[in-house]
Scaffold this active site. Structure first.
Site, PDB file in Angstrom:
ATOM      1  N   ASN A 288     -43.199  22.648   4.626  1.00 46.73           N
ATOM      2  CA  ASN A 288     -44.244  22.332   6.286  1.00 46.73           C
ATOM      3  C   ASN A 288     -43.357  22.468   6.988  1.00 46.73           C
ATOM      4  OD1 ASN A 288     -45.688  21.117   7.385  1.00 46.73           O
ATOM      5  ND2 ASN A 288     -45.456  19.000   6.820  1.00 46.73           N
ATOM      6  N   TRP A 289     -43.506  23.060   7.758  1.00 47.16           N
ATOM      7  CA  TRP A 289     -42.779  23.341   9.335  1.00 47.16           C
ATOM      8  C   TRP A 289     -42.627  22.651   9.733  1.00 47.16           C
ATOM      9  CZ3 TRP A 289     -41.307  29.432   8.991  1.00 47.16           C
ATOM     10  CH2 TRP A 289     -40.760  30.063   8.067  1.00 47.16           C
ATOM     11  N   LYS A 290     -43.527  21.769  10.001  1.00 44.58           N
ATOM     12  CA  LYS A 290     -44.211  21.460  11.542  1.00 44.58           C
ATOM     13  C   LYS A 290     -45.030  22.370  12.336  1.00 44.58           C
ATOM     14  CE  LYS A 290     -43.085  17.137   8.468  1.00 44.58           C
ATOM     15  NZ  LYS A 290     -42.747  15.947   8.342  1.00 44.58           N
TER      16      LYS A 290
ATOM     17  N   HIS B 240     -52.235  15.294   5.545  1.00 43.60           N
ATOM     18  CA  HIS B 240     -50.928  14.877   6.115  1.00 43.60           C
ATOM     19  C   HIS B 240     -51.291  13.464   7.173  1.00 43.60           C
ATOM     20  CE1 HIS B 240     -46.484  14.836   7.351  1.00 43.60           C
ATOM     21  NE2 HIS B 240     -46.536  15.865   6.610  1.00 43.60           N
TER      22      HIS B 240
ATOM     23  N   GLU C 277     -49.232  12.671   9.315  1.00 41.14           N
ATOM     24  CA  GLU C 277     -48.864  12.433  11.000  1.00 41.14           C
ATOM     25  C   GLU C 277     -50.466  13.296  11.163  1.00 41.14           C
ATOM     26  OE1 GLU C 277     -46.006  15.550  10.561  1.00 41.14           O
ATOM     27  OE2 GLU C 277     -45.031  13.866  10.053  1.00 41.14           O
TER      28      GLU C 277
ATOM     29  N   GLU D  46     -46.989  11.019  -0.665  1.00 47.50           N
ATOM     30  CA  GLU D  46     -46.000  10.916   0.371  1.00 47.50           C
ATOM     31  C   GLU D  46     -46.353   9.488   1.218  1.00 47.50           C
ATOM     32  OE1 GLU D  46     -44.538  15.701   1.985  1.00 47.50           O
ATOM     33  OE2 GLU D  46     -46.792  14.600   3.354  1.00 47.50           O
TER      34      GLU D  46
ATOM     35  N   GLY E  99     -38.787  11.986   7.044  1.00 47.18           N
ATOM     36  CA  GLY E  99     -38.778  12.089   8.307  1.00 47.18           C
ATOM     37  C   GLY E  99     -37.573  10.742   8.780  1.00 47.18           C
TER      38      GLY E  99
ATOM     39  N   SER F 134     -38.540  12.556   3.055  1.00 45.98           N
ATOM     40  CA  SER F 134     -36.986  13.301   2.332  1.00 45.98           C
ATOM     41  C   SER F 134     -36.675  13.982   1.865  1.00 45.98           C
ATOM     42  CB  SER F 134     -36.424  11.754   2.964  1.00 45.98           C
ATOM     43  OG  SER F 134     -36.572  11.100   4.461  1.00 45.98           O
TER      44      SER F 134
ATOM     45  N   GLY G 136     -40.312  18.881   4.300  1.00 47.98           N
ATOM     46  CA  GLY G 136     -40.449  18.861   5.684  1.00 47.98           C
ATOM     47  C   GLY G 136     -39.269  19.489   6.281  1.00 47.98           C
ATOM     48  N   GLY G 137     -38.008  18.810   6.971  1.00 44.55           N
ATOM     49  CA  GLY G 137     -36.941  18.769   7.406  1.00 44.55           C
ATOM     50  C   GLY G 137     -35.869  19.528   6.343  1.00 44.55           C
TER      51      GLY G 137
HETATM   52  P1  PGA Z   1     -39.579  15.546   5.211  1.00 39.30           P
HETATM   53  O1  PGA Z   1     -41.026  15.587   5.695  1.00 39.30           O
HETATM   54  O2  PGA Z   1     -39.006  15.910   4.302  1.00 39.30           O
HETATM   55  O3  PGA Z   1     -39.121  15.770   6.819  1.00 39.30           O
HETATM   56  O4  PGA Z   1     -39.556  14.041   5.259  1.00 39.30           O
HETATM   57  C1  PGA Z   1     -41.734  15.524   4.847  1.00 39.30           C
HETATM   58  C2  PGA Z   1     -43.241  15.886   4.887  1.00 39.30           C
HETATM   59  O5  PGA Z   1     -44.000  15.257   6.092  1.00 39.30           O
HETATM   60  O6  PGA Z   1     -44.285  17.120   4.027  1.00 39.30           O
END
Ligand code: PGA
Length: 254
Positions: A11-13, A97, A99, A169, A175, A215, A236-237
């Site tokens: 997930n590149w956000k 998600h 966010e 999640e 993050g 993470s 994500g990251g």
């Molecule tokens: P993260 O994000 O790996 O940077 O913690 C995961 C996500 O929000 O899908």
């Protein structure tokens, strides 16, 4: 027991311009060549979907979108419709998600409408759920997850449920560098599967893949994937660099 195919999604956000996105998938195609026995998807921002699709032609890496709006078309300035994502070549859409729930006011009801609209186009869903730190510390994590599951999956049929991937999640692990321990994650994954069994059937619950997200890194992926009910990762990251993402996809070699 039925064997579930591991599924790793990036997930590149809100990261990567078109050229940066193309550059990343060019590298990914190389670093993931020869990989077998794992399903892989990347979710670039909307602006890069078309270019990434072109770059992925002939590759086993699938394309995912990070969101959509449930209407098919019309006067909804700024929104993107399911048929648009289908035509551009998405196989999956990430929905619910944390966010989106936190910053954009998404609720179980709107997530449910989006899930239905996505499935009606023949697209598959990565359905995200997870509790906040406050909810975990307050002892309501399981109640929250149960509410998100039943609300998000309202009126979703047995057949439709087979095309949904659930992503657990924990918000406090996203993050932050703070991963749930494999045992902590497994406890929730087991709970989710039990709940799916109650909502659908044992056979369907056993077939649904449940990703862990928060993470995930090359260092922790193997221990997480070693848990019975953890079938993949939503990254994500660490999905923003081909080295780290491909190490995660190659978790068996870590
Ligand atoms: P993260 O994000 O790996 O940077 O913690 C995961 C996500 O929000 O899908």
């Amino acid at each position: 027991m039925m064997k579930r195919m591991p599924f790793i999604a990036g997930n590149w956000k809100m990261n990567k311009t078109v050229s940066e996105s193309v550059d990343l998938v060019k590298h990914l195609k190389i670093s993931l060549s020869g990989v077998q026995g794992v399903e892989v998807a990347v979710a670039p921002p909307f602006t890069a979907l078309y270019a990434v699709r072109k770059e992925l032609e002939g590759s086993f890496i699938q394309l995912a979108a990070q969101n959509l709006f449930w209407e098919e078309k019309g006067a909804f300035t700024g929104e993107v419709a399911p048929p648009m994502l289908k035509e551009v070549g998405c196989g999956y859409v990430i929905l619910g998600h944390s966010e989106r729930r936190r910053y954009f006011g998404e609720t179980d009801e709107t997530v449910n409408r989006k899930i239905k609209a996505t499935l009606s186009q023949g697209l598959k869903v990565i359905f995200c759920i997870g509790e906040t730190l406050q909810e975990r510390e307050g002892g309501t994590a399981f109640a929250i997850i149960e509410r998100q599951l039943t609300g998000g999956l309202k009126d979703i049929s047995n057949e439709e449920m087979r095309t949904i991937v659930v992503a657990y999640e924990p918000v406090w692990a996203i993050g932050t560098g703070k991963t749930a321990t494999p045992d902590q994650a497994e406890e929730v994954h087991r709970f989710v599967r039990k709940k799916l069994e109650a909502l659908y059937s044992k056979e369907i619950a056993e077939g649904v893949r449940i990703q862990y997200g928060g993470s995930v890194s090359p260092e922790n992926v193997k221990a997480l994937m070693g848990q019975e009910n953890i079938d993949g990762a939503l990254v994500g990251g660490a999905s923003l660099k081909s080295e780290t993402f491909s190490q995660i996809v190659r978790f068996r070699e870590m």
